[in-house]
Design an enzyme around this catalytic site. Structure first.
Site, short mmCIF file in Angstrom:
data_model
loop_
_atom_site.label_atom_id
_atom_site.label_comp_id
_atom_site.label_asym_id
_atom_site.label_seq_id
_atom_site.Cartn_x
_atom_site.Cartn_y
_atom_site.Cartn_z
N CYS A 83 0.82 -1.21 0.00
CA CYS A 83 0.00 0.00 0.00
C CYS A 83 0.86 1.26 0.00
CB CYS A 83 -0.90 0.03 1.24
SG CYS A 83 -1.90 -1.45 1.50
N CYS B 44 -6.03 1.54 -2.19
CA CYS B 44 -5.23 2.75 -2.35
C CYS B 44 -4.48 2.80 -3.67
CB CYS B 44 -4.24 2.90 -1.19
SG CYS B 44 -2.94 1.64 -1.15
N CYS C 294 32.55 -10.50 -8.16
CA CYS C 294 32.63 -9.54 -9.28
C CYS C 294 32.49 -8.10 -8.79
CB CYS C 294 31.57 -9.86 -10.32
SG CYS C 294 29.90 -9.98 -9.69
#
Length: 347
Positions: free
Chosen positions: A36, A70, A317
């Site tokens: 939300c 919402c 890496c």
């Protein structure tokens, strides 16, 4: 990863529905599986049931779906028809891999969809759909259950979406009577965010942050290469890397002993072995790597091999930087690269 103090601040903003926090954070509710915006009118969850995210993509990859009240993927003051149409379409078929042709069938210009999503949510529509699909698969891995349980589909408009999304990426789950090779996948929470580990009974094959771009393709390539289905679970290499990562993040381990298997060309494997030879707390450039391998002209090839590494952190890496000392890129994100290098220097 948010601090306890920052999470408490966001929770208070959620309780008070503070509009000034719109776009600053999203909240995932563990009990409902939705995420939300701060001003959501729904009943507020307990603090321990909340997970806070800085952007919508993080919430999607953590397997939360958009709240229907919402509408967190809509602009607070204006919900465009294009965004509403596409989000609804993805929710109906969350396992679908969307193409430009699919968008054109909705009479939507692909470049318009890409631009609107990117401007408002920091990701393109394709990235949103991919995150939703990957999030479904990751939810099952995180649950740790050994079989696809149809009940886990509850709450989705597509009753088969969860199963299909998982199978699309991980392969069809074999029945007990089938003689298929199986790889185990497990969710690992770390201070830098969740990771996924995939292994057989002998070695670790993949270790990546779940929000790494291209992770879905990496998993599919692994599955196809091994001709195996991938199911939630643990093997000894996964249990071992979990223990070692815990020690690494608290500064008590610099060299990993978990057995690994490389999937790549002979040249790529040689690059990855060279990466493992870089001492913790030190860095190298692509040029340094190419010279070390006896081929100074292979700088770009070394860079490509570096980018193909599927074993984050343990094949470091992140210890590769530019010749001018700048950080360069990193599949897990520059913020994580900075943190890892600083952490290893402290050790």
């Amino acid at each position: 990863m948010l601090t306890e103090l920052k999470s408490r601040e966001y929770y208070q903003a959620l309780l008070e529905k503070k509009s000034e926090y719109e776009g600053v954070f999203y909240v995932g509710v563990k009990t409902t599986g939705v995420f939300c915006r701060p001003t959501c009118p729904a009943r507020k969850p307990k603090f321990e049931n909340c997970t806070f995210f800085l952007n919508a993509e993080q919430a999607l990859l953590a397997s939360f779906r958009p709240c229907k009240r919402c509408k967190p993927l809509s602009h607070p003051n204006h919900e465009t028809g294009l965004v509403r149409t596409l989000v609804d379409a993805v929710e109906k078929e969350p396992e679908k891999r969307w193409t430009n042709q699919d968008l054109q069938e909705f009479s939507i210009d692909p470049s318009t969809a890409r631009r609107q999503f990117k401007k408002r949510f920091g990701m393109t529509f394709v990235e949103y759909a991919r995150a939703r699909r990957m999030g479904l698969a990751m939810k099952h891995i995180r649950s740790g259950k050994p079989v696809i349980d149809a009940q886990l589909s509850s709450g989705y408009e597509s009753s088969s979406g969860f199963r299909d999304a998982f199978s699309r990426i991980m392969g069809d789950v074999p029945t007990q009577s089938e003689d298929h090779r199986v790889l185990k996948a497990s969710w690992i929470d770390t201070p830098l965010g969740p990771m996924v580990a995939i292994a057989n009974e002998e070695a670790l094959l993949l270790l990546e942050f779940v929000d790494r771009r291209g992770l879905e393709r990496e998993v599919e390539r692994l599955r196809e290469n091994r001709e195996a289905a991938i199911i939630p679970g643990e093997s000894e290499p996964i249990r071992m890397i979990k223990r070692e990562l815990e020690l690494y993040f608290v500064g008590k381990l610099t060299t990993f002993q978990t057995p690994v298997q490389f999937l790549g060309t002979p040249f790529q494997k040689s690059v990855w072995h060279q990466l493992q030879a870089i001492p913790s707390g030190e860095t190298r450039s692509y040029t340094d790597m190419a010279r070390k391998m006896g081929n100074p002209q292979a700088v770009r090839a070394v860079g490509r091999a570096n980018g193909m590494n599927q074993l984050a952190i343990i094949v470091p890496c992140h210890r590769i930087i530019q010749s001018d000392g700048s950080l360069g890129g990193y599949g897990g994100g520059i913020a994580r690269k900075e943190w890892l290098l600083a952490h290893e220097k402290r050790i």
